[in-house]
Write a protein that holds these residues in place. Sequence first.
Motif, short mmCIF file in Angstrom:
data_model
loop_
_atom_site.label_atom_id
_atom_site.label_comp_id
_atom_site.label_asym_id
_atom_site.label_seq_id
_atom_site.Cartn_x
_atom_site.Cartn_y
_atom_site.Cartn_z
N PRO A 1 0.82 -1.22 0.00
CA PRO A 1 0.00 0.00 0.00
C PRO A 1 0.86 1.28 0.00
CG PRO A 1 0.11 -0.88 2.22
CD PRO A 1 0.86 -1.86 1.33
N PHE A 2 1.50 1.55 -1.12
CA PHE A 2 2.41 2.69 -1.19
C PHE A 2 1.74 4.02 -0.85
CE2 PHE A 2 4.99 -0.23 -3.75
CZ PHE A 2 6.28 0.09 -3.31
N ARG A 3 0.59 4.29 -1.44
CA ARG A 3 -0.03 5.60 -1.24
C ARG A 3 -0.31 5.86 0.23
NH1 ARG A 3 -5.51 6.09 -4.07
NH2 ARG A 3 -6.16 4.91 -2.22
N ASP A 4 -0.93 4.90 0.91
CA ASP A 4 -1.29 5.12 2.31
C ASP A 4 -0.05 5.23 3.19
OD1 ASP A 4 -3.91 5.02 1.57
OD2 ASP A 4 -4.29 3.00 2.34
N ARG A 5 0.96 4.41 2.91
CA ARG A 5 2.17 4.43 3.74
C ARG A 5 2.91 5.76 3.58
NH1 ARG A 5 4.50 -0.15 5.69
NH2 ARG A 5 2.36 -0.92 5.47
N ILE A 6 3.01 6.26 2.36
CA ILE A 6 3.71 7.52 2.13
C ILE A 6 2.92 8.69 2.71
CG2 ILE A 6 4.56 9.11 0.34
CD1 ILE A 6 5.09 6.52 -1.35
N ALA A 7 1.59 8.64 2.58
CA ALA A 7 0.75 9.70 3.16
C ALA A 7 0.89 9.75 4.68
CB ALA A 7 -0.71 9.48 2.77
N GLU A 8 0.94 8.58 5.30
CA GLU A 8 1.11 8.51 6.76
C GLU A 8 2.44 9.13 7.18
OE1 GLU A 8 0.92 4.39 7.70
OE2 GLU A 8 -1.23 4.21 7.22
N ARG A 9 3.48 8.83 6.42
CA ARG A 9 4.83 9.28 6.77
C ARG A 9 5.06 10.77 6.48
NH1 ARG A 9 8.84 5.18 6.34
NH2 ARG A 9 10.32 6.87 6.78
N THR A 10 4.38 11.31 5.47
CA THR A 10 4.64 12.71 5.08
C THR A 10 3.57 13.68 5.55
OG1 THR A 10 3.50 12.46 2.95
CG2 THR A 10 5.87 11.97 3.00
#
Length: 310
Positions: A101-110
């Motif tokens: 789940p790239f989109r959700d993981r990157i959104a969480e981190r940024t």
Amino acid sequence: MARTRHVVAVDVGGTETKAALVAGTPERVVAVEQQRRGTPRGADGTATAEAVVDLVVDVVDGLRAAAEHGVDAVGVVVPGVVDERTGVGVYSTNLGWNDFPFRDRIAERTGLTVAFGHDVRAGGLAECRMGAARGLRNGVIMPIGTGIAGALVLDGRIHGGDGYAGEVGHVDVGHGDPCGCGQVGCVEVRASSGGIARRFTERTGIPVGGAAEVAAMVRAGDPDARAVWDEAIDALARGIVLLAGVLGPEAVVLGGGLALSGELLAAPLGKKLDGLITFQRRPELRLAALGDEAGCLGAALLAIDELEGS
């Protein structure tokens, strides 16, 4: 008139990741600041999805800190099978992840809005809006790099096929050599940048850094380089003939690193097509206008489209 947005765009490639701070509108974007990093790979040659996320977050943090006008969103594109709707990297032959789940993981981190997409379809979007594919109703934008895929333009829209469309590199063109995807005869085994370099080394025992070195030797008259180049042209032409029969594109836009060889690629490929085409519409061959920035610019357009609710 659309307002100017400022976004970070990241194009994760098989060997290199390109990133940029980008300003623009849904019609046109410009890179303000750019970075390139090696795509992280483990000892087995694959990249873990988590390592890619770490890289993306690090790049976003750095470009965000340097952004005079702030950052409105992030656009990230990756190779392989991509589900844009759910933001999931389904599968990558060259980088080795499944259902991440790239989109959700990157959104969480940024903490930023994230648009997530496929690298080739994003590059095709950029070529359609700003480059060599402008005005095409039906066409294929086909970058040739570590792998080979195509952005399919059908009736003026890019067709995703739920993430599975456009895998031109994995069409069987009959040469019988095994591919990392598990099939045999795939276009990219012989015609990708890595495939050309590998075939030359297998033939001569001479290691080369990529297809650009083989192209230089073709220009210098090296017979082994010419033989490998001719194999690549044949595989590409047979893949394009299949596209011509199934999709009837007006044009095929050749991009990626191999297209930088210009007429060394386009002239013999056109001649080979002329010899193979029978009843199909013979597609015009065009060289991409945006070079290897297309994926990154397309990622920026995806981010701006997300902000605009497109």
